[in-house]
Structures are given as C-alpha cells and as structure tokens.
Design an enzyme around this catalytic site. Structure first.
Site, mmCIF file in Angstrom:
data_model
loop_
_atom_site.group_PDB
_atom_site.id
_atom_site.type_symbol
_atom_site.label_atom_id
_atom_site.label_comp_id
_atom_site.label_asym_id
_atom_site.label_seq_id
_atom_site.Cartn_x
_atom_site.Cartn_y
_atom_site.Cartn_z
ATOM 1 N N ARG A 37 16.298 -18.210 27.498
ATOM 2 C CA ARG A 37 16.487 -16.822 27.052
ATOM 3 C C ARG A 37 15.962 -15.782 28.041
ATOM 4 O O ARG A 37 16.263 -14.602 27.919
ATOM 5 C CB ARG A 37 15.759 -16.605 25.724
ATOM 6 C CG ARG A 37 16.185 -17.515 24.606
ATOM 7 C CD ARG A 37 17.595 -17.190 24.144
ATOM 8 N NE ARG A 37 17.965 -18.005 23.001
ATOM 9 C CZ ARG A 37 17.637 -17.724 21.756
ATOM 10 N NH1 ARG A 37 16.930 -16.654 21.477
ATOM 11 N NH2 ARG A 37 18.022 -18.515 20.781
ATOM 12 N N GLU A 72 9.924 -9.349 17.550
ATOM 13 C CA GLU A 72 9.124 -9.486 18.782
ATOM 14 C C GLU A 72 10.001 -9.664 20.021
ATOM 15 O O GLU A 72 9.593 -9.299 21.130
ATOM 16 C CB GLU A 72 8.210 -10.713 18.659
ATOM 17 C CG GLU A 72 7.501 -11.055 19.961
ATOM 18 C CD GLU A 72 6.756 -12.368 19.913
ATOM 19 O OE1 GLU A 72 5.532 -12.335 20.054
ATOM 20 O OE2 GLU A 72 7.377 -13.433 19.724
ATOM 21 N N ASP A 73 11.202 -10.235 19.827
ATOM 22 C CA ASP A 73 12.023 -10.538 20.996
ATOM 23 C C ASP A 73 12.677 -9.308 21.611
ATOM 24 O O ASP A 73 13.223 -9.374 22.705
ATOM 25 C CB ASP A 73 13.085 -11.588 20.624
ATOM 26 C CG ASP A 73 12.430 -12.928 20.343
ATOM 27 O OD1 ASP A 73 11.505 -13.292 21.080
ATOM 28 O OD2 ASP A 73 12.825 -13.591 19.363
ATOM 29 N N HIS A 94 10.932 -20.870 23.332
ATOM 30 C CA HIS A 94 10.206 -19.780 23.968
ATOM 31 C C HIS A 94 8.851 -20.286 24.468
ATOM 32 O O HIS A 94 8.304 -21.232 23.902
ATOM 33 C CB HIS A 94 9.927 -18.647 22.965
ATOM 34 C CG HIS A 94 11.119 -17.809 22.635
ATOM 35 N ND1 HIS A 94 11.548 -17.601 21.343
ATOM 36 C CD2 HIS A 94 11.959 -17.095 23.430
ATOM 37 C CE1 HIS A 94 12.610 -16.802 21.356
ATOM 38 N NE2 HIS A 94 12.871 -16.479 22.611
ATOM 39 N N LEU A 145 20.333 -18.185 14.776
ATOM 40 C CA LEU A 145 20.426 -19.241 15.790
ATOM 41 C C LEU A 145 19.384 -20.319 15.528
ATOM 42 O O LEU A 145 18.307 -20.038 15.009
ATOM 43 C CB LEU A 145 20.169 -18.646 17.177
ATOM 44 C CG LEU A 145 21.150 -17.581 17.652
ATOM 45 C CD1 LEU A 145 20.624 -16.937 18.932
ATOM 46 C CD2 LEU A 145 22.529 -18.206 17.883
ATOM 47 N N ASP A 195 19.350 -12.495 13.409
ATOM 48 C CA ASP A 195 18.017 -12.846 13.919
ATOM 49 C C ASP A 195 17.103 -11.639 14.116
ATOM 50 O O ASP A 195 16.015 -11.772 14.692
ATOM 51 C CB ASP A 195 18.158 -13.599 15.256
ATOM 52 C CG ASP A 195 18.596 -15.047 15.055
ATOM 53 O OD1 ASP A 195 17.926 -15.768 14.305
ATOM 54 O OD2 ASP A 195 19.614 -15.449 15.646
ATOM 55 N N ARG A 230 22.053 -11.549 20.194
ATOM 56 C CA ARG A 230 20.833 -10.787 19.945
ATOM 57 C C ARG A 230 20.630 -9.609 20.904
ATOM 58 O O ARG A 230 19.758 -8.759 20.661
ATOM 59 C CB ARG A 230 19.613 -11.718 20.026
ATOM 60 C CG ARG A 230 19.665 -12.869 19.017
ATOM 61 C CD ARG A 230 18.300 -13.470 18.789
ATOM 62 N NE ARG A 230 17.393 -12.462 18.278
ATOM 63 C CZ ARG A 230 16.073 -12.609 18.210
ATOM 64 N NH1 ARG A 230 15.513 -13.717 18.618
ATOM 65 N NH2 ARG A 230 15.311 -11.645 17.738
ATOM 66 N N CYS A 286 6.810 -14.003 16.253
ATOM 67 C CA CYS A 286 8.085 -13.310 16.455
ATOM 68 C C CYS A 286 8.461 -12.362 15.328
ATOM 69 O O CYS A 286 9.338 -11.528 15.485
ATOM 70 C CB CYS A 286 9.200 -14.293 16.729
ATOM 71 S SG CYS A 286 9.372 -15.572 15.521
HETATM 72 C C1 CIR Z 1 16.487 -17.284 17.900
HETATM 73 O O1 CIR Z 1 16.878 -18.402 18.205
HETATM 74 O O2 CIR Z 1 16.554 -16.331 18.668
HETATM 75 C C2 CIR Z 1 15.904 -17.067 16.541
HETATM 76 N N1 CIR Z 1 16.610 -17.859 15.587
HETATM 77 C C3 CIR Z 1 14.436 -17.388 16.537
HETATM 78 C C4 CIR Z 1 13.649 -16.491 17.426
HETATM 79 C C5 CIR Z 1 12.207 -16.779 17.405
HETATM 80 N N2 CIR Z 1 11.527 -15.855 18.245
HETATM 81 C C6 CIR Z 1 10.337 -16.059 18.773
HETATM 82 O O3 CIR Z 1 9.758 -17.118 18.599
HETATM 83 N N3 CIR Z 1 9.836 -15.105 19.516
#
Ligand code: CIR
Length: 263
Positions: A136, A70-71, A167, A23, A65, A90, A254
């Site tokens: 998110r 971390e997410d 974020h 993404l 992703d 995700r 992340c």
């Molecule tokens: C997203 O849009 O979810 C991923 N392409 C990037 C996530 C980055 N995550 C973060 O900074 N914690």
C-alpha cells in the site's frame, strides 16, 4: 509524557453498512454492520476513558473501508499531513481530510499525487517517524512524506515491511514513548534496536496493533498471553473487542487519528 503516546483528541469515522465490501487478504466472512457499530462505540468509550475527546464523523458508505481513518492522514505535533491510500478503492478517502483537519491544525499539508502511502505503514515515535514500504505504501509515497516533513525537523526512517504483512503496524505497536510490542519476526528484523521491545507470544501475533493512549495500552480482546505480558511489564491494559474490524484486516490504531491540536 511524549507526543507519540499522549493525546487530547481523536477523530473516528463510524463504520457504514457497506463495511461488508471492505478489503481483506483472506475471507473469513463479512463483518456484521450492527455489531461493528456496537464494538466501535466501545472503542470510542475506551479512548474517552483514557482522557481523549473523540469527534465522530458520519459513516461514508461510498468508501467501505473509510472507518479505518488512520490510513488517510497523519497527525503530528506541528500539523497534519494528508496521505494517499494505495488501495484503489480507498484513494478517494483522503479528499475530505484537509477540510476535517483544518479545524484542529493551522498547518495541513499533503503528500500530493506522486506515490501512495497509508497511515498503517507509519509509526510515530518520540524520536522519529518510521515508514514501512508495503503493498500500500511505495517509495514515492514515503519520499513525498519525507519532503513534507523536512522543515518540521522530523527524521523519517524508511524500511521494508515484511512480505505478507498488510501494514507495518499490523506487526507492531507502541506501548509507551520508547517501547514497542512486536511479532517475533518483526522484533528480529533489527528495526527497533534503539527501543525496548516486548515480543508477542507465539500464536498471538494478531495482537500486535496495540495503541498507547495517555498511560494506557489498548489491545484487542482475546489475547490473554499478550494481556499478561503487557500487564506484567507494568502497563495498564485495556482490552477492546474488534472482531468485526478484524474480519476486514482492521486493528486498533487504524480506527482513529489521535493527536493534540495546534489550534
Ligand atoms: C484495508 O485493507 O485497507 C482495510 N480493510 C483495513 C485497513 C486497516 N488499516 C490499518 O491497519 N491501518
């Protein structure tokens, strides 16, 4: 030497070939998978050189992703919490995290399925946990995290991430237990009145997602004014190339879960 900036362990996940399906808010071209793997290796090396033992999970092609691990979970001194990513592509990433984290923590909890919350919207400091609501992370997800942490005696402060910022930690990062580096706009929002703040130089806002690791500050490569600002403030700065992650809005925080296990 607090828990928000000192860690013995980290978990990362290798980027897959499917990373081109990651993404992004603006398309500046797909990441090159081989180059991403190479940069990821240097990221792992930077963590190891800061004294962290890094466990590396295999690439998970089904989730482009998933390198942004971390997410999907939050690691704290008392235990871990499985999160629920708000991006529909995700949400499934967190399904395996309870298994992964049960090797490190005796207490692994979950925010459940009432809302959404991604780790990029959670900043852990010595005194509190700041959650930024965003595209998110919604109020139900933030409340679910708050409920999860009640009996660990951790204060959760819920704020609104600024519009257009993916974020909360896209616009700020911890450089030590009590100091936050932030974009001018984030620093002016009044969120960090009880912290010391370093304001990023104009034009280098993309360097905000710094991470503090055992006395070092990792920042993205290519931001010389930020490197100078943080070095002059007395920190040992390590620059890490993350151009491929950045093409899909990824930063330094992340790509790892950093923690000290309880087991
Ligand atoms: C997203 O849009 O979810 C991923 N392409 C990037 C996530 C980055 N995550 C973060 O900074 N914690």
């Amino acid at each position: 030497m607090g828990h928000s900036s000192h860690f013995s362990n980290a978990i990362v996940r290798l980027p897959g070939k499917s990373i081109a399906g990651g993404l992004r808010a603006h398309n500046v071209g797909d990441p090159d998978p081989a180059r991403f793997v190479d940069q990821h290796g240097h990221y792992v090396q930077a963590l190891e050189e800061a004294g962290v033992h890094v466990d590396i999970l295999p690439a998970w092609e089904q989730f482009p992703d998933s390198v942004f691990i971390e997410d999907s979970a939050l690691c704290l001194p008392a235990g871990a919490v499985i999160l629920r990513p708000g991006a529909t592509t995700r949400t499934g990433e967190s399904a395996v995290m309870a298994d992964v984290l049960s090797s490190y923590f005796g207490d692994v909890r979950s925010v459940g399925e009432d809302g959404f919350i991604e780790g990029g919207d959670i900043m852990v400091t010595e005194s509190e946990i700041i959650v930024g609501l965003s595209e998110r992370t919604d109020a139900a997800g933030a409340k679910a995290l708050q409920d999860c942490l009640n009996d660990w005696g951790l204060a959760v402060r819920i704020l609104q991430t600024q519009p257009g910022v993916l974020h909360f930690k896209t616009a700020c990062g911890l450089v030590d237990d009590e100091t936050i580096v932030a974009t001018k706009s984030m620093a002016a929002a009044g969120f960090f009145n009880t912290y010391k703040t370093l304001v990023l130089p104009e034009g280098e806002e993309a360097a905000a997602n710094a991470i503090a690791v055992n006395g070092k500050v990792l920042i993205p490569e290519g931001f010389p004014k930020t490197a100078e600002l943080i070095t002059r403030a007395g920190y040992s700065v390590v620059q890490v190339a993350i151009s491929e992650a950045a093409k899909v809005d990824g930063g330094l925080s992340c790509m790892s879960l950093r923690f000290t296990p309880t087991l």
